[in-house]
Design an enzyme around this catalytic site. Structure first.
Site, PDB file in Angstrom:
ATOM      1  N   HIS A 187       0.591   6.053 -50.734  1.00  0.00           N
ATOM      2  CA  HIS A 187       0.541   5.694 -49.322  1.00  0.00           C
ATOM      3  C   HIS A 187       1.925   5.568 -48.686  1.00  0.00           C
ATOM      4  O   HIS A 187       2.097   5.871 -47.509  1.00  0.00           O
ATOM      5  CB  HIS A 187      -0.216   4.368 -49.165  1.00  0.00           C
ATOM      6  CG  HIS A 187      -0.692   4.096 -47.781  1.00  0.00           C
ATOM      7  ND1 HIS A 187      -1.602   4.901 -47.136  1.00  0.00           N
ATOM      8  CD2 HIS A 187      -0.391   3.097 -46.909  1.00  0.00           C
ATOM      9  CE1 HIS A 187      -1.850   4.408 -45.931  1.00  0.00           C
ATOM     10  NE2 HIS A 187      -1.133   3.322 -45.765  1.00  0.00           N
ATOM     11  N   SER A 200      -0.814   5.413 -41.082  1.00  0.00           N
ATOM     12  CA  SER A 200      -1.998   4.777 -41.637  1.00  0.00           C
ATOM     13  C   SER A 200      -2.988   4.491 -40.501  1.00  0.00           C
ATOM     14  O   SER A 200      -3.413   5.405 -39.812  1.00  0.00           O
ATOM     15  CB  SER A 200      -1.604   3.519 -42.403  1.00  0.00           C
ATOM     16  OG  SER A 200      -2.657   3.079 -43.216  1.00  0.00           O
ATOM     17  N   ASP A 210      -2.818   8.620 -52.864  1.00  0.00           N
ATOM     18  CA  ASP A 210      -2.965   7.502 -51.930  1.00  0.00           C
ATOM     19  C   ASP A 210      -4.330   6.834 -52.098  1.00  0.00           C
ATOM     20  O   ASP A 210      -5.359   7.468 -51.874  1.00  0.00           O
ATOM     21  CB  ASP A 210      -2.802   8.032 -50.505  1.00  0.00           C
ATOM     22  CG  ASP A 210      -2.705   6.936 -49.463  1.00  0.00           C
ATOM     23  OD1 ASP A 210      -3.082   5.792 -49.760  1.00  0.00           O
ATOM     24  OD2 ASP A 210      -2.253   7.234 -48.340  1.00  0.00           O
TER      25      ASP A 210
END
Length: 692
Positions: A649, A528, A614
């Site tokens: 995610h 991320s 995501d």
């Protein structure tokens, strides 16, 4: 090697502040274009073919994971009134069961079997799990595609039947009124921001639900919860640098919410309830926060009086109130700590531990009126441990330590080291290795460095497969995180974001220069915003390492933060700065954004991941980055992309699927940097320690 996919180039020009950026792969963000899905599937096929020679190693690693994990297991029951609640895993099952039994014994009851709830789906995640005050009802919500949009349902725990109430889509969380007639929940705006609070009366059509609050400021997120005392419901409105709280008595669900303290720029606060007072953790007097209190009937900021006064370098994170004690979570000297305050005499003491680096937090504590609290403790060498602490005496009982089978944990060692950043700042490093690891053997360096999120030392059973092959593991506690207090965060964001990247490079160089590893044996990893870190570091120093793993990486940061229509963007102007309005922020971000700075260099082997659904880092960011890397790099690689086409995610949601995913990552790393099989027979020595 097979031939890598080459998506079509359709140049698009981004224009801001008199500057032009040509983006040949901007079209990949159009998920309605059939060519996008075709390309992602081709990337997956290329990755699988490229790693086919590692199939045996992946299987070996997966079986090693399983051999160390007690697959049928349960956590320590936590008492709540007449019941004790716990979760259970079962061998062969992907997801846990939520279970309870009466205090003192009796028939066990399954509240929710997530395996049954997940049948027919490729993805499953809970967004809410809230038992009503009497224990009669359960409100829970599920996401079945990784989009983080949830369907909320209510189950009668006495009959086992679901009520007809179904609400969709909702955001995270749900809370009950004291009389169990109402459930409060949130919904999302088009940018996926929680922005509305609703009240639902059981047994009524959700179309008739009452809208209680709408947050129009796009930089604020809305959330709903309740105090530990269960007397108050809490509506929290939070931006990165400001917050506002409204409260409602839980026994007055149709009453009016009361503003506690109006939002002020730069002022954050959180609230807890204890008797006739509210408690506040706030930065109104300094960046590392203080603990204050005010009367419930008049809790405005002019009435806030110190419980723990502000102290620079001691970051107060939160407070949890119990009937006779307060538990304060804080950070000092790069460690997590817990302080206990006795309500009777205001005496304050710290819970101490033997290891030099560790992570401690408040565990699952469901009851307010108790003199014993449960804490969670772990370190790089100590599995997750559940400990009950008698608050008056500090007597401790280890209730459970995560089972790790077929392993001698005494063979693993850890240390805290310090690297020096270019500006002279000392950057902490946490390292774990097996005692017989050869000097200079491979090492995996992990980093994050954003949002004040701290990467505190944690134990990983899966990581042992790397350690047993002579690969050490290290965490670079870079600026932008919160490990060293609020200033550590402030000096790694906005116009100072580059410190995050140069800190990481300094740590990597330190580990090589001090004999922990070699350049050819170094792998780096982040996810991320940590994937942004990996991408930026690779552009700064393509020669830094032999392999890099970037999971759902935020690599097209400038394009995303320039687009207010995307999830998170407006709120995150407080994190990155606002490049739409500020040319200096634009120039700063353009100078480090990984996609914009891919160079004609020799890059290491790179493994990137994405999630098609995501909502946090769009799939097209890593897809574009990988394509541009292949276009411009002058050698090295391979550069691989794996996209989860039915997840978001967090990647695969089932535990076995997640283990297989990790086995692929570990196999990629081992293939790139090597590992020492049979490390028992290898020459051993200890790298030079840093006394700083």
């Amino acid at each position: 090697m097979p031939t890598a996919p080459r998506p079509e180039q359709r140049p698009f020009v981004h224009r801001h502040h008199g500057d032009e950026r040509i983006d040949e792969y901007a079209w990949l963000r159009d998920r309605e274009d059939p060519a996008v899905r075709t390309h992602l599937e081709a990337e997956n096929a290329f990755t699988e073919e490229s790693l086919a020679h590692l199939a045996g190693l992946r299987t070996e690693l997966f079986e090693e994971y399983r051999s160390r994990i007690k697959e049928t297991d349960e956590d320590v029951p936590a008492r709540d009134g007449a019941w004790e609640y716990f979760t259970r895993t079962q061998e062969g099952k992907q997801y846990p069961l939520f279970v309870r039994h009466p205090v003192g014994g009796g028939e066990e009851q399954t509240l929710l079997d997530c395996n049954q709830a997940a049948e027919g789906t490729d993805y499953f995640a809970l967004g809410a799990f809230s038992v009503s005050p009497s224990g009669r009802l359960l409100a829970y919500s599920v996401d079945t595609d990784g989009s983080e949009e949830f369907q909320l349902r209510v189950k009668d725990l006495q009959t086992g039947e679901h009520l007809p109430d179904v609400i969709s889509p909702t955001g995270y969380g749900a809370v009950w009124s004291a009389d169990e007639q109402f459930v409060f929940y949130t919904t999302l705006d088009p940018a996926h921001r929680p922005w509305k609070l609703w009240r639902h009366r059981l047994g009524t059509d959700p179309a008739a639900d009452v809208l209680l609050f709408t947050e129009e400021d796009e930089s604020f997120y809305l959330g709903v919860g309740r105090t530990r005392s269960r007397e108050w419901l809490v509506l929290g409105l939070h931006a990165t640098e400001s917050s506002e709280v409204h409260v409602l008595r839980a026994d007055d669900p149709e009453g009016d919410w009361r503003l506690v303290a109006a939002r002020r720029p730069g002022v954050e606060y959180g609230i807890e309830h204890h008797g006739e007072r509210f408690l506040f953790v706030t930065n109104d007097q300094g960046p590392d926060f203080r603990l204050a209190q005010a009367p419930v009937d008049d809790p405005g900021p002019e009435r806030w009086v110190d419980v723990i006064e502000y102290q620079q370098g001691v970051r107060i994170v939160s407070v949890d109130a119990f009937a006779r004690h307060l538990i304060v979570s804080l950070r000092e000297d790069g460690r997590t700590e817990l302080d206990v305050i006795s309500v009777d005499d205001d005496q304050r003491r710290r819970l101490t531990f033997d290891e030099p680096i560790y992570s401690v937090d408040l565990g699952t504590n469901r009851e307010f009126d108790t003199g014993t609290v449960r804490i969670g403790y772990t370190s790089l060498t100590t599995p997750e441990s559940t400990v009950d602490v008698e608050l008056d005496t500090d007597k401790r009982e280890l209730r459970k330590r995560q089972p790790v089978l077929n392993v001698d944990l005494g063979r693993y060692q850890s240390a805290r080291e310090w690297a020096t950043a270019p500006d002279g700042t000392k950057v902490p490093i946490s390292i774990v290795w097996r005692e017989d690891r050869p000097a200079g053997a491979p090492l995996l360096l992990y980093g994050y460095g954003s949002y004040e999120h701290s990467m505190d030392p944690w134990f990983s059973t899966l990581r042992l497969s790397l350690l047993d092959r002579g690969v050490a593991f290290a965490i670079a506690h870079v600026r932008g995180g919160g490990e060293m207090g609020r200033a550590w965060y402030d000096h790694g964001k906005k116009l100072e974001k580059a410190n995050t990247f140069t800190d990481f490079v300094a740590v990597a160089d330190y580990l090589v220069d001090n004999g922990w590893t070699t350049r050819e044996g170094l792998a780096i990893r982040g996810g991320s915003a940590g994937g942004l870190l990996i991408g930026a570091v690779l552009n700064l120093r393509p020669d830094l390492c032999a392999a890099a793993v970037a999971e759902v990486p935020f690599v097209d940061a400038l394009t995303t933060i320039l687009d207010p229509s995307l999830p998170l963007t407006v709120r995150e102007w407080d994190e990155w700065g606002n490049p739409v309005a500020d040319p200096e922020v634009y120039a700063t971000m353009k100078a480090y954004a990984p996609y914009d700075n891919v160079s004609r260099s020799h890059y290491p082997a790179i493994y990137a991941t994405a999630g098609l659904n995501d909502p946090r880092v769009s799939y097209w960011e890593p897809a574009k980055w990988v394509a541009r890397l292949r276009d411009r790099m002058t050698g090295g690689g391979p550069v691989l992309l794996k996209t989860e086409l039915g997840a978001g995610h967090g990647g695969p949601s089932g535990r076995y699927d997640a283990w297989k995913d990790e086995a692929q990552v570990h196999a990629f790393i081992l293939d790139a940097v090597g590992g020492v099989d049979g490390a028992d027979e290898a020459h051993t020595s200890t790298p030079r320690q840093n006394e700083g």
